[in-house]
Write an enzyme that holds these catalytic residues in place. Structure first.
Site, PDB file in Angstrom:
ATOM      1  N   GLU A 101       0.796  -1.237   0.000  1.00  0.00           N
ATOM      2  CA  GLU A 101       0.000   0.000   0.000  1.00  0.00           C
ATOM      3  C   GLU A 101       0.823   1.279   0.000  1.00  0.00           C
ATOM      4  O   GLU A 101       0.606   2.171   0.813  1.00  0.00           O
ATOM      5  CB  GLU A 101      -0.969  -0.011   1.195  1.00  0.00           C
ATOM      6  CG  GLU A 101      -1.871  -1.232   1.187  1.00  0.00           C
ATOM      7  CD  GLU A 101      -2.839  -1.301   2.375  1.00  0.00           C
ATOM      8  OE1 GLU A 101      -2.753  -0.436   3.267  1.00  0.00           O
ATOM      9  OE2 GLU A 101      -3.672  -2.217   2.400  1.00  0.00           O
ATOM     10  N   GLU A 131      -5.892 -11.076  -1.255  1.00  0.00           N
ATOM     11  CA  GLU A 131      -6.719 -10.904  -0.045  1.00  0.00           C
ATOM     12  C   GLU A 131      -8.193 -10.914  -0.416  1.00  0.00           C
ATOM     13  O   GLU A 131      -8.974 -10.063   0.017  1.00  0.00           O
ATOM     14  CB  GLU A 131      -6.356  -9.580   0.657  1.00  0.00           C
ATOM     15  CG  GLU A 131      -4.878  -9.453   0.976  1.00  0.00           C
ATOM     16  CD  GLU A 131      -4.502  -8.173   1.725  1.00  0.00           C
ATOM     17  OE1 GLU A 131      -5.403  -7.490   2.259  1.00  0.00           O
ATOM     18  OE2 GLU A 131      -3.305  -7.863   1.776  1.00  0.00           O
TER      19      GLU A 131
HETATM   20  C1  XIL Z   1      -6.322  -6.605   8.272  1.00  0.00           C
HETATM   21  C2  XIL Z   1      -6.606  -7.811   9.169  1.00  0.00           C
HETATM   22  O1  XIL Z   1      -7.429  -8.717   8.467  1.00  0.00           O
HETATM   23  C3  XIL Z   1      -7.287  -7.368  10.438  1.00  0.00           C
HETATM   24  O2  XIL Z   1      -7.449  -8.455  11.343  1.00  0.00           O
HETATM   25  C4  XIL Z   1      -6.485  -6.241  11.112  1.00  0.00           C
HETATM   26  O3  XIL Z   1      -7.185  -5.759  12.225  1.00  0.00           O
HETATM   27  C5  XIL Z   1      -6.215  -5.117  10.139  1.00  0.00           C
HETATM   28  O4  XIL Z   1      -5.585  -5.621   8.959  1.00  0.00           O
HETATM   29  N1  XIL Z   1      -4.985  -4.867   3.646  1.00  0.00           N
HETATM   30  C6  XIL Z   1      -3.956  -5.642   4.125  1.00  0.00           C
HETATM   31  C7  XIL Z   1      -4.171  -6.514   5.290  1.00  0.00           C
HETATM   32  O5  XIL Z   1      -2.873  -5.688   3.493  1.00  0.00           O
HETATM   33  O6  XIL Z   1      -3.024  -6.685   6.072  1.00  0.00           O
HETATM   34  C8  XIL Z   1      -5.320  -6.026   6.154  1.00  0.00           C
HETATM   35  O7  XIL Z   1      -5.559  -7.030   7.154  1.00  0.00           O
HETATM   36  C9  XIL Z   1      -6.544  -5.767   5.322  1.00  0.00           C
HETATM   37  C10 XIL Z   1      -6.267  -4.703   4.279  1.00  0.00           C
END
Ligand code: XIL
Length: 364
Positions: A150, A255
């Site tokens: 990001e 994701e």
């Molecule tokens: C999220 C997790 O799923 C949560 O449990 C945590 O509280 C916050 O982060 N993008 C990403 C991930 O790259 O690491 C994030 O994961 C979601 C958005």
């Protein structure tokens, strides 16, 4: 476990029965791409039995949902805590799974000491120590790293993170170089949300081109895939896969989940610092998903997987962000305490109509 994704014969108990009796997504798509899931901290530290057999049946890749983020693994300057991550690696190795390290350099979930670093030199030192220590510890074990997460704004410009503010875009090149030196065989990815959108996609291509010009190795792009059911940007996704592939990059969907709940009016993307107050209007299905939404989710997942299969030469892995709806982070982000339904398996680990649609896709 690169190159060794075959049997799970060494695992005992209910999973062995499940794997021999039926095939999961990982088998169905074996000739196309890996099928992964994020594992939350508890699922590794204190596994739920039913979820455990589902994981063994359906997935051949795992990503650390939180446990390898800097605030957990590197809580104080020079002090690392590998307690959970060692178990996670062990979990994957025992089951011969492909292991994804998430994530090395990211502006969120940073320990306090990093946020208070003042000098560029110290921040640079943090990056070096962080990457060298973690990546070399797991060299030959972690198959793929989300090296930088990001780093871009929606318009494709660089995010004003602490890293960019103090070090400029050079931190990205450095991070990839350090990771490549510490684990020459690991695949190295740049990962972001909304990266399929044209302006952010163009920014990612620029970022990668610049880093490569400076001598960094970047193997692929992770499209996070936090989309909304009913609004999945299919054309932008397809165009992105083509453009990333044309730039010599592998693509992973890192994701995947499809949010079914109304978005708060000001929400944009998946920046995790965005939070909104609980409101019943934002939680319309607390007791179950209506049929229309269930079917929409199924149609979206089916169309997505048909697209992924079309680009199987370019796509290395499709990873879901969680195993089942009960565990999904979308129950608590960006609004706390909601009942969301973004994955293929419901709160009792039962396959949903979306699962059967995906399961029916032929891969030859
Ligand atoms: C999220 C997790 O799923 C949560 O449990 C945590 O509280 C916050 O982060 N993008 C990403 C991930 O790259 O690491 C994030 O994961 C979601 C958005």
């Amino acid at each position: 476990m690169a190159g060794s994704l075959l049997g799970l014969a060494a695992c005992g108990g209910s999973r062995q029965i499940a794997t021999t009796n039926s095939k999961g997504l990982k088998d169905q798509f074996r000739n196309a791409f890996l099928i992964g899931t994020a594992l939350d901290s508890l699922q590794v530290a204190a596994p739920e039995k039913e979820t455990e057999s589902l994981i063994g049946l359906q997935f051949n890749a795992i990503t650390a949902e939180n446990g390898m983020k800097a605030e957990h693994i590197h809580p104080q300057w020079g002090r690392f805590d590998f307690n959970w991550s060692d178990r996670f690696i062990d979990y994957g190795q025992t089951r011969e799974m492909y292991i994804v390290g998430h994530t090395l350099i990211w502006h969120s979930q940073l320990p306090d000491f990093v946020r208070s670093i003042q000098s560029p030199d110290s921040l640079q030192q943090f990056i070096q120590q962080h990457i060298n220590t973690i990546v070399s510890r797991y060299a030959g074990k972690v198959d793929s790293w989300d090296v930088v997460n990001e780093a871009l704004n929606e318009d494709g410009s660089y995010r004003q993170s602490i890293f960019f503010e103090k070090l400029g875009a050079a931190y990205i090149t450095d991070a990839f170089k350090l990771a490549a030196a510490a684990a020459p065989d690991a695949a190295l990815y740049y990962n972001d949300y909304n990266i399929e959108q044209p302006r952010k996609r163009a920014g990612a291509l620029r970022l990668i081109e610049e880093a490569r010009k400076e001598g960094a190795r970047i193997d692929g792009v992770g499209i996070q895939g936090h989309w909304h059911s009913g609004k999945v940007p299919f054309e932008a996704i397809e165009q992105s896969i083509r453009e990333f592939a044309a730039a010599g990059l592998k693509v992973a969907i890192t994701e995947l989940d499809l949010n079914l709940l109304p978005a708060p009016p000001k929400l944009s993307g998946a920046e995790i610092s965005q939070r909104f107050a609980a409101d019943p209007a934002l939680n319309p299905y607390p007791t179950g998903l209506p049929e229309a939404q269930q079917q929409q989710l199924a149609a979206d997942y089916e169309r997505l997987f048909r697209l992924f299969v079309k680009y199987r030469q370019q796509i290395t892995r499709i990873s879901f962000w969680g195993v089942n709806d009960r565990q999904s982070w979308l129950n608590n982000w960006p609004v706390p305490g909601r009942t969301n339904y973004p994955l293929l398996f419901d709160r009792e680990n039962q396959p949903k109509p979306a699962y059967f649609k995906v399961r029916a896709i032929e891969v030859n």
